[in-house]
Design a protein around this motif. Structure first.
Motif, PDB file in Angstrom:
ATOM      1  N   VAL A  23       0.869  -1.180   0.000  1.00 46.41           N
ATOM      2  CA  VAL A  23       0.000   0.000   0.000  1.00 46.41           C
ATOM      3  C   VAL A  23       0.903   1.226   0.000  1.00 46.41           C
ATOM      4  O   VAL A  23       1.847   1.313   0.783  1.00 46.41           O
ATOM      5  N   VAL A  24       0.618   2.148  -0.923  1.00 45.17           N
ATOM      6  CA  VAL A  24       1.358   3.407  -1.006  1.00 45.17           C
ATOM      7  C   VAL A  24       0.344   4.535  -0.921  1.00 45.17           C
ATOM      8  O   VAL A  24      -0.584   4.603  -1.724  1.00 45.17           O
ATOM      9  N   ALA A  25       0.503   5.409   0.077  1.00 52.06           N
ATOM     10  CA  ALA A  25      -0.394   6.552   0.256  1.00 52.06           C
ATOM     11  C   ALA A  25       0.412   7.833   0.107  1.00 52.06           C
ATOM     12  O   ALA A  25       1.597   7.876   0.437  1.00 52.06           O
ATOM     13  N   MET A  26      -0.230   8.874  -0.417  1.00 48.23           N
ATOM     14  CA  MET A  26       0.412  10.165  -0.598  1.00 48.23           C
ATOM     15  C   MET A  26      -0.316  11.232   0.194  1.00 48.23           C
ATOM     16  O   MET A  26      -1.536  11.322   0.129  1.00 48.23           O
ATOM     17  N   ARG A  27       0.419  12.003   0.941  1.00 44.15           N
ATOM     18  CA  ARG A  27      -0.161  13.140   1.653  1.00 44.15           C
ATOM     19  C   ARG A  27      -0.045  14.349   0.736  1.00 44.15           C
ATOM     20  O   ARG A  27       1.025  14.644   0.204  1.00 44.15           O
ATOM     21  N   ILE A  28      -1.164  15.052   0.559  1.00 39.82           N
ATOM     22  CA  ILE A  28      -1.206  16.217  -0.316  1.00 39.82           C
ATOM     23  C   ILE A  28      -1.496  17.446   0.541  1.00 39.82           C
ATOM     24  O   ILE A  28      -2.488  17.483   1.265  1.00 39.82           O
ATOM     25  N   ASP A  29      -0.629  18.446   0.494  1.00 41.88           N
ATOM     26  CA  ASP A  29      -0.828  19.712   1.185  1.00 41.88           C
ATOM     27  C   ASP A  29      -0.714  20.844   0.174  1.00 41.88           C
ATOM     28  O   ASP A  29       0.303  20.957  -0.522  1.00 41.88           O
ATOM     29  N   GLU A  30      -1.752  21.648   0.100  1.00 36.39           N
ATOM     30  CA  GLU A  30      -1.795  22.797  -0.809  1.00 36.39           C
ATOM     31  C   GLU A  30      -1.465  22.396  -2.247  1.00 36.39           C
ATOM     32  O   GLU A  30      -0.744  23.088  -2.963  1.00 36.39           O
ATOM     33  N   GLY A  31      -1.990  21.224  -2.652  1.00 36.23           N
ATOM     34  CA  GLY A  31      -1.825  20.773  -4.023  1.00 36.23           C
ATOM     35  C   GLY A  31      -0.489  20.112  -4.327  1.00 36.23           C
ATOM     36  O   GLY A  31      -0.238  19.731  -5.470  1.00 36.23           O
ATOM     37  N   LEU A  32       0.378  19.964  -3.340  1.00 33.50           N
ATOM     38  CA  LEU A  32       1.689  19.357  -3.546  1.00 33.50           C
ATOM     39  C   LEU A  32       1.832  18.096  -2.702  1.00 33.50           C
ATOM     40  O   LEU A  32       1.317  18.023  -1.589  1.00 33.50           O
ATOM     41  N   ILE A  33       2.537  17.100  -3.216  1.00 33.69           N
ATOM     42  CA  ILE A  33       2.810  15.896  -2.442  1.00 33.69           C
ATOM     43  C   ILE A  33       3.804  16.254  -1.349  1.00 33.69           C
ATOM     44  O   ILE A  33       4.911  16.697  -1.632  1.00 33.69           O
ATOM     45  N   SER A  34       3.391  16.087  -0.097  1.00 28.15           N
ATOM     46  CA  SER A  34       4.270  16.422   1.027  1.00 28.15           C
ATOM     47  C   SER A  34       4.758  15.178   1.764  1.00 28.15           C
ATOM     48  O   SER A  34       5.573  15.281   2.669  1.00 28.15           O
ATOM     49  N   GLY A  35       4.266  14.024   1.378  1.00 23.95           N
ATOM     50  CA  GLY A  35       4.726  12.791   1.999  1.00 23.95           C
ATOM     51  C   GLY A  35       4.265  11.592   1.202  1.00 23.95           C
ATOM     52  O   GLY A  35       3.202  11.613   0.590  1.00 23.95           O
ATOM     53  N   ILE A  36       5.098  10.562   1.174  1.00 25.56           N
ATOM     54  CA  ILE A  36       4.755   9.292   0.549  1.00 25.56           C
ATOM     55  C   ILE A  36       5.001   8.213   1.596  1.00 25.56           C
ATOM     56  O   ILE A  36       6.077   8.145   2.183  1.00 25.56           O
ATOM     57  N   TYR A  37       3.981   7.406   1.825  1.00 22.29           N
ATOM     58  CA  TYR A  37       4.047   6.383   2.862  1.00 22.29           C
ATOM     59  C   TYR A  37       3.769   5.027   2.224  1.00 22.29           C
ATOM     60  O   TYR A  37       2.774   4.876   1.520  1.00 22.29           O
ATOM     61  N   SER A  38       4.635   4.070   2.440  1.00 23.06           N
ATOM     62  CA  SER A  38       4.404   2.729   1.906  1.00 23.06           C
ATOM     63  C   SER A  38       4.467   1.718   3.037  1.00 23.06           C
ATOM     64  O   SER A  38       5.238   1.860   3.981  1.00 23.06           O
ATOM     65  N   VAL A  39       3.611   0.706   2.913  1.00 19.59           N
ATOM     66  CA  VAL A  39       3.560  -0.364   3.909  1.00 19.59           C
ATOM     67  C   VAL A  39       3.557  -1.685   3.160  1.00 19.59           C
ATOM     68  O   VAL A  39       2.756  -1.885   2.238  1.00 19.59           O
ATOM     69  N   ARG A  40       4.447  -2.564   3.582  1.00 24.60           N
ATOM     70  CA  ARG A  40       4.510  -3.889   2.979  1.00 24.60           C
ATOM     71  C   ARG A  40       4.489  -4.986   4.042  1.00 24.60           C
ATOM     72  O   ARG A  40       4.426  -6.158   3.726  1.00 24.60           O
ATOM     73  N   ASN A  41       4.508  -4.600   5.299  1.00 24.00           N
ATOM     74  CA  ASN A  41       4.489  -5.549   6.404  1.00 24.00           C
ATOM     75  C   ASN A  41       3.138  -6.276   6.423  1.00 24.00           C
ATOM     76  O   ASN A  41       2.099  -5.650   6.628  1.00 24.00           O
ATOM     77  N   PRO A  42       3.110  -7.594   6.225  1.00 26.02           N
ATOM     78  CA  PRO A  42       1.833  -8.326   6.181  1.00 26.02           C
ATOM     79  C   PRO A  42       0.976  -8.146   7.428  1.00 26.02           C
ATOM     80  O   PRO A  42      -0.247  -8.096   7.331  1.00 26.02           O
ATOM     81  N   GLU A  43       1.600  -8.032   8.597  1.00 20.26           N
ATOM     82  CA  GLU A  43       0.827  -7.855   9.828  1.00 20.26           C
ATOM     83  C   GLU A  43       0.103  -6.517   9.844  1.00 20.26           C
ATOM     84  O   GLU A  43      -0.997  -6.402  10.379  1.00 20.26           O
ATOM     85  N   LYS A  44       0.692  -5.497   9.266  1.00 19.75           N
ATOM     86  CA  LYS A  44       0.055  -4.180   9.226  1.00 19.75           C
ATOM     87  C   LYS A  44      -0.979  -4.073   8.113  1.00 19.75           C
ATOM     88  O   LYS A  44      -1.828  -3.190   8.142  1.00 19.75           O
TER      89      LYS A  44
END
Length: 56
Positions: A23-44
């Motif tokens: 899973v890859v999520a992107m945080r958007i602030d004021e129209g710009l990507i301010s963070g990219i978060y990825s999770v690959r841990n099966p437990e999570k």
């Protein structure tokens, strides 16, 4: 990859053989990507198969 929203942020879910692998999520602030978060841990990722109700 399937587009979705996680915590009200745009995200992509990658499935391998029908199971969530990444899973890859992107945080958007004021129209710009301010963070990219990825999770690959099966437990999570186990909770990703169901929708969780939020209450206050």
């Amino acid at each position: 990859m399937d587009p979705t929203r996680i915590n009200d942020h745009p995200a992509l879910v990658l499935r391998v053989d029908g199971e969530i692998d990444l899973v890859v999520a992107m945080r958007i602030d004021e129209g710009l990507i301010s963070g990219i978060y990825s999770v690959r841990n099966p437990e999570k990722l186990t909770h990703m198969e169901r929708e969780t109700a939020v209450s206050r």
